[in-house]
Design an enzyme around this catalytic site. Structure first.
Site, PDB file in Angstrom:
ATOM      1  N   CYS A   1       0.794  -1.203  -0.039  1.00  0.00           N
ATOM      2  CA  CYS A   1       0.069   0.030   0.062  1.00  0.00           C
ATOM      3  C   CYS A   1       0.827   1.267  -0.016  1.00  0.00           C
ATOM      4  CB  CYS A   1      -0.851   0.097   1.315  1.00  0.00           C
ATOM      5  SG  CYS A   1      -2.230  -0.943   1.012  1.00  0.00           S
TER       6      CYS A   1
ATOM      7  N   ARG B   1      15.088   1.975   4.190  1.00  0.00           N
ATOM      8  CA  ARG B   1      15.079   0.842   3.632  1.00  0.00           C
ATOM      9  C   ARG B   1      14.509  -0.352   4.154  1.00  0.00           C
ATOM     10  NH1 ARG B   1      20.722  -0.793   2.727  1.00  0.00           N
ATOM     11  NH2 ARG B   1      21.036   1.312   1.706  1.00  0.00           N
ATOM     12  N   SER B   2      13.402   0.116   4.701  1.00  0.00           N
ATOM     13  CA  SER B   2      12.662  -1.112   5.569  1.00  0.00           C
ATOM     14  C   SER B   2      11.996  -2.012   4.575  1.00  0.00           C
ATOM     15  CB  SER B   2      11.312  -0.367   6.409  1.00  0.00           C
ATOM     16  OG  SER B   2      10.495  -0.110   5.704  1.00  0.00           O
TER      17      SER B   2
ATOM     18  N   ASP C   1      20.224   4.015   4.062  1.00  0.00           N
ATOM     19  CA  ASP C   1      19.633   3.702   5.233  1.00  0.00           C
ATOM     20  C   ASP C   1      20.509   4.065   6.467  1.00  0.00           C
ATOM     21  OD1 ASP C   1      18.136   2.093   7.080  1.00  0.00           O
ATOM     22  OD2 ASP C   1      18.746   0.006   6.242  1.00  0.00           O
ATOM     23  N   ILE C   2      20.435   3.888   7.600  1.00  0.00           N
ATOM     24  CA  ILE C   2      21.287   4.238   8.562  1.00  0.00           C
ATOM     25  C   ILE C   2      22.775   3.973   8.102  1.00  0.00           C
ATOM     26  CG2 ILE C   2      21.278   2.511  10.192  1.00  0.00           C
ATOM     27  CD1 ILE C   2      20.692   4.799  12.344  1.00  0.00           C
TER      28      ILE C   2
END
Lengths: 360, 360
Positions: free
Chosen positions: A189, A224-225, A247-248
């Protein structure tokens, strides 16, 4: 030395603030039209929301889901478990959520299941996401749907959702219509809502062929989950964009896999290529980026306006504000939130899954 | 003031150092016996190892897998992709791993698939783990197997592994034998290896009824990953232990769910209860713990010997040493590594899955 002050520079033309409402309205109409076309004899789709924490944003989102459903003619049932139970002292956050999912999976009157995350944290939540039946996974969080997205498998047979792992389907990039006997795969979603926003504001160029409409655009995705950033980077790369995935601890570059390497023996290669960008910093990426999308769930995380490319498009996806207040000094367009479009993508998925379950 | 030094205290009796070899040897014999009983006409089981990074520990573990397989009569094929390819300059870590998994899923000559993690980090690795067919998932990392573990579903039909979500099976706690038509569910390798070690050293009491053999024991599990800590805490709680599950930001207590609450309407409740322990510190938990298991992948993480309960059993699961050098000043028994048992659990699973695939 002259004492005359330099005349103040003309005020910088401010970029446009674009709330998601007009974009959401398009899909509200689409959902209404689809429901109306099914006629009064067909069953109203039913969505079950599962709330099992005491989180205020989750409660608000549940209330918002209810309003959207009621406005569009969709049944909404909110199931509370754990700490969300009224007078639920002594219940832990998340207690009972698995059971609520399994019961909704088995209940034939339920067409879609939405779980209000976060509950336990990313890894245990990822476990829960895999328990929702793919036939009712309106959020598109099942590994099957992610696999299809990463491999640009757009069309699937409704029966394949019952198999344990996705490995077949068709990748048609000439148009957006499923070949006979197939249906569209479900796209997660939130990434889908972001793409719809980018289509709306012209980042996707409709003159280009379908499947290449983001070609020529450089996009920076901060996060970047597995739920937002990685599928979004892949979607954009599949559509031709050059994507920096931040990302981190690393920055990667996602690009579309050249079709010349798609030999039959490589049928399971993802449709995008991921490369490390060892020497690039966030600042380096931002100055190159036509579009900046940020989804960092932290109050104090801010993307510096000074680092943005002049005239870029900025989209804030987190509940927190990831851009500085003066973002429109640089951005030509700023979308502060996409939640209203996300819920419509979810309802669109609900209508599709209701059909798929009947076809399977 | 006396100048005489106080006489040195008698040296503290040191606890026992127990390497995993004798425990592994038991299961080596079991695997050999099982293979021999199948006769020479049956196909040798084939394990595919997928190595797609340049990580030295992963390479060593792959080499170790090969040696174990060769010693026991199991075919081992190592597939290298990405940065693990010889001369693989220009290939990123993890490139091609999905394709190697999908190909091994479809290859009828492959009985089991082992992927050398970590590759991308916990969340993307969790995605990969769900791509391995449950029929070949010797590591037991598929959500189906975790679901069964959390719900104490020990016996399943071989066909159910093809269904999209596990929701049926039987929970028999009287003995360890599958009812007719069912087979044992696969238990994640590392947690299972730890339980086997605890059985071996008498933490599990064989006089107690099956399913309650850890009753009366308090266990501290430091790590709550989806791969090791959380399934281990649940396994131990299912077997009657009181478990403190320690993660970086919280401590939870896992206990067996009292059977009186297992009404038919609650068929999907996990067989353990999880409660927050708001006021307990790690030190509070350790002083209560008969067994301390640590799996923290950090060089500088050390559990203080001073905090341990005198005479406890300590098990180090991480590649790094999570206990101080003097751990045996307090621990009655110290197991420094369980990897040799883990690989045997994996081979045991391989032999089982080879059969399940034929039964399905």
């Amino acid at each position: 030395m002259s004492t005359d002050p330099t005349p103040a520079a003309a005020p910088t033309p401010k970029g446009l603030l674009l709330k998601a409402d007009p974009i959401a309205a398009i899909f509200q109409d689409e959902v209404k039209t689809t429901l109306a076309s099914r006629g009064s004899s067909s069953l109203r789709p039913r969505l079950v929301g599962i709330l099992s924490t005491s989180s205020e944003p989750s409660k608000m989102y549940a209330e918002f889901t209810r309003k959207q459903c009621e406005a569009l003619g969709v049944d909404f049932v909110l199931k509370k478990t754990g700490a969300a139970l009224e007078g639920g002292k002594g219940f832990a956050e998340g207690e009972g959520v698995e059971e609520a999912i399994m019961e909704a999976n088995e209940d034939p009157s339920v067409d879609g299941i939405m779980v209000y995350f976060p509950i336990f944290g990313p890894r245990q939540d990822q476990y829960l996401q895999q328990l929702v039946s793919p036939y009712k996974d309106v959020e598109g969080l099942h590994v099957k749907f992610h696999f299809n997205l990463y491999h640009n498998i757009r069309f699937i047979s409704p029966e394949s959702l019952a198999a344990p792992s996705s490995s077949s389907g068709s990748t048609t990039t000439e148009n957006d219509q499923p070949p006979p006997g197939t249906v569209k795969s479900i796209i997660p979603c939130t990434p889908l809502a972001i793409v719809k926003c980018l289509e709306h504001v012209g980042v996707y160029n409709k003159i280009l062929p379908y499947g290449d409409r983001a070609y020529g655009k450089t996009v920076c995705v901060v996060n970047r989950s597995e739920v937002v950033g990685r599928p979004l980077a892949a979607l954009l790369a599949n559509d031709g964009a050059r994507v920096f995935s931040v990302d981190i601890d690393s920055i990667q570059e996602y690009t579309k896999r050249p079709s010349s390497t798609e030999t039959p023996s490589r049928k399971y290669y993802p449709s995008h290529v991921v490369r490390p960008t060892n020497n690039l910093t966030l600042e380096d990426c931002l100055v190159l980026s036509d579009v900046v999308i940020s989804a960092v769930p932290k109050d104090d995380y801010k993307i510096k306006t000074a680092w943005l490319k002049d005239g870029c498009v900025c989209v804030n996806v987190a509940a927190e504000k990831n851009f500085e207040k003066d973002v429109r000094e640089k951005a030509s367009l700023y979308i502060p939130a996409v939640g209203k479009v996300t819920i419509l993508m979810l309802l669109r998925n609900l209508l599709r899954l209701q059909q798929y379950r009947n076809l399977a």
